[in-house]
Design a protein around this motif. Structure first.
Motif, PDB file in Angstrom:
ATOM      1  N   ARG A   1      -2.965   3.145  -5.774  1.00  0.00           N
ATOM      2  CA  ARG A   1      -2.138   3.799  -4.758  1.00  0.00           C
ATOM      3  C   ARG A   1      -1.428   5.014  -5.335  1.00  0.00           C
ATOM      4  O   ARG A   1      -1.370   6.080  -4.703  1.00  0.00           O
ATOM      5  CB  ARG A   1      -1.111   2.798  -4.218  1.00  0.00           C
ATOM      6  CG  ARG A   1      -0.202   3.376  -3.147  1.00  0.00           C
ATOM      7  CD  ARG A   1       0.872   2.365  -2.747  1.00  0.00           C
ATOM      8  NE  ARG A   1       1.757   2.074  -3.857  1.00  0.00           N
ATOM      9  CZ  ARG A   1       2.791   2.823  -4.195  1.00  0.00           C
ATOM     10  NH1 ARG A   1       3.069   3.931  -3.517  1.00  0.00           N
ATOM     11  NH2 ARG A   1       3.570   2.478  -5.203  1.00  0.00           N
ATOM     12  N   ARG A   2      -0.871   4.865  -6.546  1.00  0.00           N
ATOM     13  CA  ARG A   2      -0.190   6.007  -7.157  1.00  0.00           C
ATOM     14  C   ARG A   2      -1.176   7.133  -7.466  1.00  0.00           C
ATOM     15  O   ARG A   2      -0.851   8.320  -7.331  1.00  0.00           O
ATOM     16  CB  ARG A   2       0.519   5.558  -8.437  1.00  0.00           C
ATOM     17  CG  ARG A   2       1.728   4.666  -8.178  1.00  0.00           C
ATOM     18  CD  ARG A   2       2.615   4.582  -9.415  1.00  0.00           C
ATOM     19  NE  ARG A   2       1.923   3.993 -10.535  1.00  0.00           N
ATOM     20  CZ  ARG A   2       1.907   2.701 -10.815  1.00  0.00           C
ATOM     21  NH1 ARG A   2       2.560   1.853 -10.027  1.00  0.00           N
ATOM     22  NH2 ARG A   2       1.265   2.217 -11.865  1.00  0.00           N
ATOM     23  N   ALA A   3      -2.398   6.766  -7.891  1.00  0.00           N
ATOM     24  CA  ALA A   3      -3.406   7.794  -8.156  1.00  0.00           C
ATOM     25  C   ALA A   3      -3.783   8.532  -6.873  1.00  0.00           C
ATOM     26  O   ALA A   3      -3.964   9.754  -6.871  1.00  0.00           O
ATOM     27  CB  ALA A   3      -4.649   7.158  -8.792  1.00  0.00           C
ATOM     28  N   LEU A   4      -3.882   7.807  -5.758  1.00  0.00           N
ATOM     29  CA  LEU A   4      -4.155   8.460  -4.476  1.00  0.00           C
ATOM     30  C   LEU A   4      -2.998   9.370  -4.075  1.00  0.00           C
ATOM     31  O   LEU A   4      -3.210  10.442  -3.488  1.00  0.00           O
ATOM     32  CB  LEU A   4      -4.386   7.397  -3.389  1.00  0.00           C
ATOM     33  CG  LEU A   4      -5.758   6.738  -3.380  1.00  0.00           C
ATOM     34  CD1 LEU A   4      -5.790   5.596  -2.374  1.00  0.00           C
ATOM     35  CD2 LEU A   4      -6.852   7.745  -3.058  1.00  0.00           C
ATOM     36  N   GLY A   5      -1.772   8.943  -4.398  1.00  0.00           N
ATOM     37  CA  GLY A   5      -0.618   9.788  -4.122  1.00  0.00           C
ATOM     38  C   GLY A   5      -0.697  11.108  -4.866  1.00  0.00           C
ATOM     39  O   GLY A   5      -0.350  12.164  -4.330  1.00  0.00           O
TER      40      GLY A   5
END
Length: 468
Positions: A204-208
């Motif tokens: 999720r953080r990487a997608l952010g």
């Protein structure tokens, strides 16, 4: 973050419900099994004490019952304890009955044989309430004492309340132990679930980072179960990038192929007789504007949904304001913008929309233009196109010029409509702004400004800087 749509909260809730249900069932089963075992042990104890009494009693020389049963339990010697033994002669055997000191002169009610029959071992067990209010269980049998056939009824009673108290103590200890175990299991399960779902949080953080334009693909180490999802997302991003690049190239090719023929038409029109040339020139200019408009719409549609298209609003607005100040040294431009605003649109489109608004404001203002960019109060932006919730940036341009009457505002949005023929322009700027905003599912509005002139408001899609 835990919420109604949180996978962590969902797994924790299901694990907690299952653990709670399992512990309740285990507690009930263990309690029931312990009760069965306690009741069986209580019955066996009474049976053993009953036969101890039988073996301790006989008929004496005076034809009376003699004996002093020693059962190894002081409760048979203490009054009103609920623990008794009783021996009563049967039939023609007219001896005096014997009983434990704990019973004294009291009696215990005896049900009929029809009500409680003997079993195949010639025993019967029945609960009664003694004269002192104790709930007791009675074990009874009848035994022939000599060769003359003289018999007696033997009864041993035990206090059921003692057994129930023992069961209550066991149940209380069991429930406390299982509650502590359940709380410990909940903590351990929660920690295990949170640890197990950490790869998804990293994803999720990487997608952010991709949404904010800080990365172009998902990077990092992921477990086998998550790695296929990561690979598919990276493949989707790469496919999206190729589609956008191909669309841009095709739009550029088309624009280049049409630019030269239209330029030739315009040049030829200017060399013709004015009565004919003006018509051809106006139509060629209209063709050029239409082609450019639809090329822009095709380009925007190709990259509108791309997660890679990001534009920082602050530097673009500052650069446009600097240009307008140089071009209009007699006008004052005031800029107010939320720091960190990032738009989900092409920089070229953002520059074109705001640039058109600034040109109009500078053209019609008296002395001053105000530009502001703030986050929209409503995340869905009112009646903006349906879809998932997203964030928006509201860009407004106001001037202190004459403004427009309410009935003129609708006309101003039409392509080629101009209200002041004495000033330069083709009347296409506001319609282009509206088309670009619409292609990004945004909104463009005109209204009277409280500063006296016209207020133009753009609502454009944005992303937040704190997605992670």
């Amino acid at each position: 973050m835990l919420g109604p749509r949180s996978l962590t909260a969902r797994v924790l809730l299901l694990a907690t419900l299952w653990s709670g249900l399992a512990l309740v069932v285990i507690a009930l089963v263990i309690s029931a099994l312990y009760r069965q075992s306690a009741e069986r042990a209580f019955t066996d104890l009474l049976r053993a004490q009953l036969y101890n009494v039988i073996n301790s009693v006989s008929i004496g020389e005076d034809n009376n019952l003699v004996g002093n049963p020693q059962l190894g339990d002081l409760r048979y010697s203490q009054p009103e304890t609920g623990w008794y033994w009783i021996i009563e002669p049967l039939g023609t055997f007219a001896a005096a009955p014997l009983s434990s000191p704990s019973l004294g002169v009291s009696k215990i009610a005896v049900p009929t044989i029809l009500a409680v029959p003997f079993n195949n071992r010639y025993e019967r067990f029945y609960p009664v309430v003694d004269a002192f209010g104790n709930n007791v269980l009675v074990a009874e049998t009848e035994v022939v004492l000599d060769s003359e056939g003289r018999a007696a009824r033997f009864r041993v009673a035990g206090n059921l309340d003692a057994m129930e108290e023992d069961i209550r103590v066991f149940d209380r200890s069991l429930y406390i132990a299982l509650a502590v175990f359940g709380l410990g299991s909940l903590v351990v399960n929660g920690a295990a679930i949170l640890f197990g779902l950490r790869p998804l949080d990293r994803a999720r953080r990487a997608l952010g980072k991709i949404r904010r334009g800080e990365a172009e693909r998902l990077e990092g180490e992921f477990p086998r179960e998550v790695l296929p999802l990561v690979n598919e997302i990276n493949a989707l991003i790469e496919s999206n990038r190729r589609i956008v690049d191909r669309a841009r190239m095709q739009v550029g090719n088309l624009a280049h192929s049409l630019k030269t023929p239209l330029a030739v038409l315009l040049n030829e029109a200017r060399s013709l007789d004015p009565s004919h040339g003006e018509l051809i020139e106006s139509q060629a200019e209209a063709m050029q504007a239409q082609v450019q408009s639809y090329l822009n719409r095709a380009r925007i549609a190709a990259q509108r949904e791309s997660v890679l298209v990001r534009t920082e609003a602050e530097p673009v607005l500052e650069r446009l304001v600097r240009v307008m100040r140089r071009l209009n040294p007699d006008k004052e431009f005031s800029l107010s913008i939320d720091a960190g605003a990032v738009l989900a649109m092409e920089q070229q489109d953002f520059e074109e929309t705001v640039g058109n608004l600034l040109e109009n404001a500078a053209r019609f203002c008296r002395t001053r233009v105000w530009i502001s960019a703030t986050a929209a109060a409503d995340a869905r932006a009112g009646d903006v196109a349906d879809g998932p919730r997203r964030t928006w940036l509201e860009v407004s341009v106001e001037d202190d010029g004459p403004g427009l009457a309410p009935e003129q505002i609708g006309e101003a949005m039409k392509r080629g409509r101009r209200f002041d023929e004495s000033r330069p322009g083709a009347g296409l700027g506001l319609s282009i702004v509206r088309e670009i905003a619409g292609e990004y599912q945004g909104r463009f509005e005109l209204e009277r400004s409280r500063r006296g002139g016209l207020r133009a408001t753009l609502l454009l899609p944005s992303v937040t800087k704190d997605v992670a």
